[in-house]
Design a protein around this motif. Sequence first.
Motif, PDB file in Angstrom:
ATOM      1  N   THR A  18      -0.311 -15.845   0.589  1.00  0.00           N
ATOM      2  CA  THR A  18       0.606 -15.840  -0.552  1.00  0.00           C
ATOM      3  C   THR A  18       1.295 -14.502  -0.745  1.00  0.00           C
ATOM      4  OG1 THR A  18      -1.183 -15.230  -2.075  1.00  0.00           O
ATOM      5  CG2 THR A  18      -0.753 -17.591  -1.751  1.00  0.00           C
ATOM      6  N   ALA A  19       0.860 -13.469  -0.041  1.00  0.00           N
ATOM      7  CA  ALA A  19       1.434 -12.142  -0.231  1.00  0.00           C
ATOM      8  C   ALA A  19       2.852 -12.079   0.340  1.00  0.00           C
ATOM      9  CB  ALA A  19       0.558 -11.085   0.440  1.00  0.00           C
ATOM     10  N   THR A  20       3.661 -11.250  -0.274  1.00  0.00           N
ATOM     11  CA  THR A  20       4.992 -10.970   0.251  1.00  0.00           C
ATOM     12  C   THR A  20       4.894  -9.785   1.195  1.00  0.00           C
ATOM     13  OG1 THR A  20       6.038 -11.745  -1.782  1.00  0.00           O
ATOM     14  CG2 THR A  20       7.350 -10.332  -0.338  1.00  0.00           C
ATOM     15  N   VAL A  21       5.270  -9.975   2.445  1.00  0.00           N
ATOM     16  CA  VAL A  21       5.137  -8.937   3.465  1.00  0.00           C
ATOM     17  C   VAL A  21       6.516  -8.382   3.796  1.00  0.00           C
ATOM     18  CG1 VAL A  21       4.339  -8.397   5.790  1.00  0.00           C
ATOM     19  CG2 VAL A  21       3.091 -10.076   4.399  1.00  0.00           C
ATOM     20  N   ALA A  22       6.654  -7.068   3.676  1.00  0.00           N
ATOM     21  CA  ALA A  22       7.915  -6.394   3.964  1.00  0.00           C
ATOM     22  C   ALA A  22       7.836  -5.700   5.320  1.00  0.00           C
ATOM     23  CB  ALA A  22       8.232  -5.384   2.868  1.00  0.00           C
ATOM     24  N   THR A  23       8.936  -5.192   5.782  1.00  0.00           N
ATOM     25  CA  THR A  23       8.980  -4.499   7.075  1.00  0.00           C
ATOM     26  C   THR A  23       8.825  -2.991   6.935  1.00  0.00           C
ATOM     27  OG1 THR A  23      11.390  -4.401   6.942  1.00  0.00           O
ATOM     28  CG2 THR A  23      10.421  -6.276   8.104  1.00  0.00           C
ATOM     29  N   GLU A  24       8.707  -2.500   5.693  1.00  0.00           N
ATOM     30  CA  GLU A  24       8.553  -1.079   5.462  1.00  0.00           C
ATOM     31  C   GLU A  24       7.281  -0.831   4.634  1.00  0.00           C
ATOM     32  OE1 GLU A  24      12.065   0.287   3.521  1.00  0.00           O
ATOM     33  OE2 GLU A  24      13.361   0.004   5.281  1.00  0.00           O
ATOM     34  N   PHE A  25       6.726   0.362   4.783  1.00  0.00           N
ATOM     35  CA  PHE A  25       5.527   0.744   4.036  1.00  0.00           C
ATOM     36  C   PHE A  25       5.818   0.670   2.539  1.00  0.00           C
ATOM     37  CE2 PHE A  25       2.659   3.787   2.067  1.00  0.00           C
ATOM     38  CZ  PHE A  25       1.457   3.444   2.649  1.00  0.00           C
ATOM     39  N   PRO A  26       4.896   0.155   1.709  1.00  0.00           N
ATOM     40  CA  PRO A  26       3.505  -0.210   2.029  1.00  0.00           C
ATOM     41  C   PRO A  26       3.315  -1.649   2.506  1.00  0.00           C
ATOM     42  CG  PRO A  26       3.863  -0.339  -0.335  1.00  0.00           C
ATOM     43  CD  PRO A  26       5.156   0.117   0.261  1.00  0.00           C
ATOM     44  N   TYR A  27       4.355  -2.314   2.942  1.00  0.00           N
ATOM     45  CA  TYR A  27       4.312  -3.612   3.610  1.00  0.00           C
ATOM     46  C   TYR A  27       3.977  -4.786   2.685  1.00  0.00           C
ATOM     47  CZ  TYR A  27       4.273  -0.436   7.567  1.00  0.00           C
ATOM     48  OH  TYR A  27       4.573   0.565   8.425  1.00  0.00           O
ATOM     49  N   LEU A  28       2.914  -4.660   1.893  1.00  0.00           N
ATOM     50  CA  LEU A  28       2.537  -5.755   1.007  1.00  0.00           C
ATOM     51  C   LEU A  28       3.194  -5.584  -0.355  1.00  0.00           C
ATOM     52  CD1 LEU A  28      -1.262  -6.249   1.763  1.00  0.00           C
ATOM     53  CD2 LEU A  28       0.648  -7.632   2.540  1.00  0.00           C
ATOM     54  N   GLY A  29       3.748  -6.684  -0.888  1.00  0.00           N
ATOM     55  CA  GLY A  29       4.356  -6.648  -2.203  1.00  0.00           C
ATOM     56  C   GLY A  29       3.311  -6.732  -3.299  1.00  0.00           C
ATOM     57  N   ASN A  30       3.775  -6.891  -4.529  1.00  0.00           N
ATOM     58  CA  ASN A  30       2.848  -7.003  -5.665  1.00  0.00           C
ATOM     59  C   ASN A  30       2.029  -8.272  -5.561  1.00  0.00           C
ATOM     60  OD1 ASN A  30       3.847  -4.620  -6.836  1.00  0.00           O
ATOM     61  ND2 ASN A  30       5.513  -5.736  -7.852  1.00  0.00           N
ATOM     62  N   PRO A  31       0.779  -8.219  -6.060  1.00  0.00           N
ATOM     63  CA  PRO A  31      -0.067  -9.430  -6.037  1.00  0.00           C
ATOM     64  C   PRO A  31       0.602 -10.567  -6.788  1.00  0.00           C
ATOM     65  CG  PRO A  31      -1.348  -7.478  -6.623  1.00  0.00           C
ATOM     66  CD  PRO A  31       0.096  -7.055  -6.641  1.00  0.00           C
ATOM     67  N   GLU A  32       0.379 -11.780  -6.301  1.00  0.00           N
ATOM     68  CA  GLU A  32       0.954 -12.960  -6.953  1.00  0.00           C
ATOM     69  C   GLU A  32      -0.130 -13.756  -7.653  1.00  0.00           C
ATOM     70  OE1 GLU A  32       3.138 -15.245  -4.149  1.00  0.00           O
ATOM     71  OE2 GLU A  32       4.388 -13.583  -3.518  1.00  0.00           O
TER      72      GLU A  32
END
Length: 237
Positions: free
Chosen positions: A223-237
């Motif tokens: 369920t996590a949102t994963v980005a291509t830049e650090f810190p990679y993981l978005g806010n908890p859902e």
Amino acid sequence: MKLYRISCIAACSALLALNVACDADDNDTPMMDDDMVGLEDDGMMEVDFSGTYAQVDYMGRPGINTVLSGSGELKDMHNAAIPSEMQATFQPSFEAQLEAYHDAYAVALGLTAEDVDYEPNILGDILNGPENDGYTENPVSATVLTSVLADDVLEVAPNLPTTYFNPGAGAPAYEGAVGLTGRTLTDDVIDVSLILLFGGGNGARFNGQDGLPLLVSDGVGITATVATEFPYLGNPE
């Protein structure tokens, strides 16, 4: 395929979490600019790592120690073990625990232990090498699987994509499948581990159907949102 092991300590924190704890006598030490952090003449940062540290956990393969260590004492031993000694020390107990799970499910289903024994899984060529085609001719026995899983380290295959497991074309041949070449943030490592332990030759042996228990998934997706830049993981859902 050749796999290269890397220590948990050396792995990237995005792939591998290693927790360490300091002695209490370090906690109240004030940070001094001159002796804790400073710039060398060449501009490189110098960091003081002095102190007493204790290794408290490995997380190369989340859930494996939890599932296959039969006691809290064994879990603690595995967490503090040296990777090069893990296989010889823990493989026999991991295999015994894996077989014990299948025996327990046999009893729950009103069957004999022989009827619900561990079934070689879908990693045949990946773990044993491509000498034969298909898992049925190149089986991953309980001994082979637990020998791999006892080492809580991540493998690296420089010429293959990084993945905990990609089934390729899927059942029954799993053509193009790749497994245990590292971890990415989007890998559902718990489901993969359960499939390897309980999924059998088609990856869906205990799939919750036909009166069988659901053992090949924990029912929790990514369920996590994963980005291509650090810190990679978005806010908890």
